[in-house]
Scaffold this motif. Structure first.
Motif, mmCIF file in Angstrom:
data_model
loop_
_atom_site.group_PDB
_atom_site.id
_atom_site.type_symbol
_atom_site.label_atom_id
_atom_site.label_comp_id
_atom_site.label_asym_id
_atom_site.label_seq_id
_atom_site.Cartn_x
_atom_site.Cartn_y
_atom_site.Cartn_z
ATOM 1 N N VAL A 232 22.596 -9.506 22.690
ATOM 2 C CA VAL A 232 23.502 -10.101 21.705
ATOM 3 C C VAL A 232 24.868 -9.429 21.752
ATOM 4 O O VAL A 232 25.912 -10.080 21.571
ATOM 5 N N ASP A 248 17.508 -16.417 17.891
ATOM 6 C CA ASP A 248 18.845 -16.096 18.405
ATOM 7 C C ASP A 248 19.414 -17.251 19.214
ATOM 8 O O ASP A 248 20.618 -17.531 19.159
ATOM 9 N N ARG A 253 23.361 -17.113 18.939
ATOM 10 C CA ARG A 253 23.700 -15.712 19.239
ATOM 11 C C ARG A 253 23.418 -15.390 20.701
ATOM 12 O O ARG A 253 23.975 -14.441 21.258
#
Length: 293
Positions: A232, A248, A253
């Motif tokens: 990330v 995510d 992300r």
């Protein structure tokens, strides 16, 4: 009728001392004192008129007669548990579940499992160990864990083994980075992967060497959570179980991309020894199957 000169607490202490290896550990497990454990064992030996174990500098050695009686003691304790199950009073079962899980499970559905297990067995205390699968297997074989929720392959088969599903890997990268177009392009910078001796990381290194690529770009971490955080933070592309990064990816992300190489999927199992563990351990394994689905 059998006179009540032998109690379940005495048999419980006997089995627990053998499994734990010392009177001190057994006392801690059973929530009592070491003198109480010694008193229970001594009383049991007195009634039976035989020596069950020898005490040697903090450890114990089970006698031949003690070994023969150990299996019978386990059956009696299991019968007591069965009695409560038939009565639908699992809430009266007071024990502990020594549970070993991999980080993948700890970060996905473990909390749902623990909540459901607490609802079924409120009197059973869970002692949790999150570790690499190889270390979990060592502890399971040594009798230091009752139930393992872990990934294969395994060095030794276990009579109690229930499949929990398969977990594929994927390649991800931070949106601010351009996904590598080829496998070789992965190694233009750092490549994030799990622990050095995990099957996926070993496979990644082998695949790189087979293509003449340097493996010193692979950044290893024993923590999958740290691997996700590094990805990330745009430290480089990462090879991770897809289940770990679904949120995510959904929240942008991380970006998933395709690559010409992926490791084999992770096969996850609930493993236990039905000869040594209480019935609720199998119930916990079956609950893990339901939760994993």
């Amino acid at each position: 009728m059998i006179k009540s000169r032998i109690t379940l607490k005495q048999l419980e202490a006997f089995v627990c001392v053998v499994d734990a290896g010392t009177f001190r550990k057994a006392a801690s497990i059973l929530g009592t004192t070491q003198p109480n454990i010694s008193t229970r064992i001594a009383a049991l030996e007195s009634v039976l008129g035989t020596v069950l174990m020898h005490r040697d500098a903090g450890s114990v050695r089970v006698t031949e007669k003690g070994t023969a009686l150990l299996a019978a003691a386990r059956k009696v304790l299991l019968a007591g548990e069965t009695f409560l199950e038939v009565a639908d009073r699992q809430d009266l079962i007071e024990d502990r579940l020594r549970l070993g899980v991999t980080e993948l499970i700890a970060c996905t559905w473990l909390h749902d499992f623990l909540r459901a297990f607490k609802g079924l067995y409120p009197g059973v205390r869970v002692e949790l160990d999150v570790n690499l699968s190889a270390e979990i297997e060592k502890d399971l074989i040594a009798g230091q864990l009752d139930l393992a929720l872990q990934t294969g392959p395994f060095s030794r088969q276990m009579d109690g083994s229930l499949p929990l599903g398969t977990y594929p890997y994927c390649w991800v990268v931070a949106p601010s980075l351009t996904p590598p177009a080829t496998f070789a392009a992965l190694f233009d910078g750092p490549v994030i992967s799990h622990g050095r001796h995990t099957r996926a990381s070993l496979g990644l290194a082998d695949a790189a060497r087979a293509r003449g690529l340097a493996v010193n770009q692979i950044v290893h971490s024993s923590s999958l959570t740290s691997c996700v955080a590094m990805a990330v933070d745009a430290m480089g592309p990462a090879l991770l179980p897809r289940q770990m990064v679904m949120d995510d990816i959904a929240q942008a992300r991380l970006t998933e991309f395709t690559c010409e190489w992926l490791p084999d999927t992770l096969d996850v199992f609930a493993r236990f020894d039905p000869k040594r563990t209480p019935h609720f351990v199998r119930a916990a394994a079956e609950l893990a199957v339901d939760t994993a689905r």
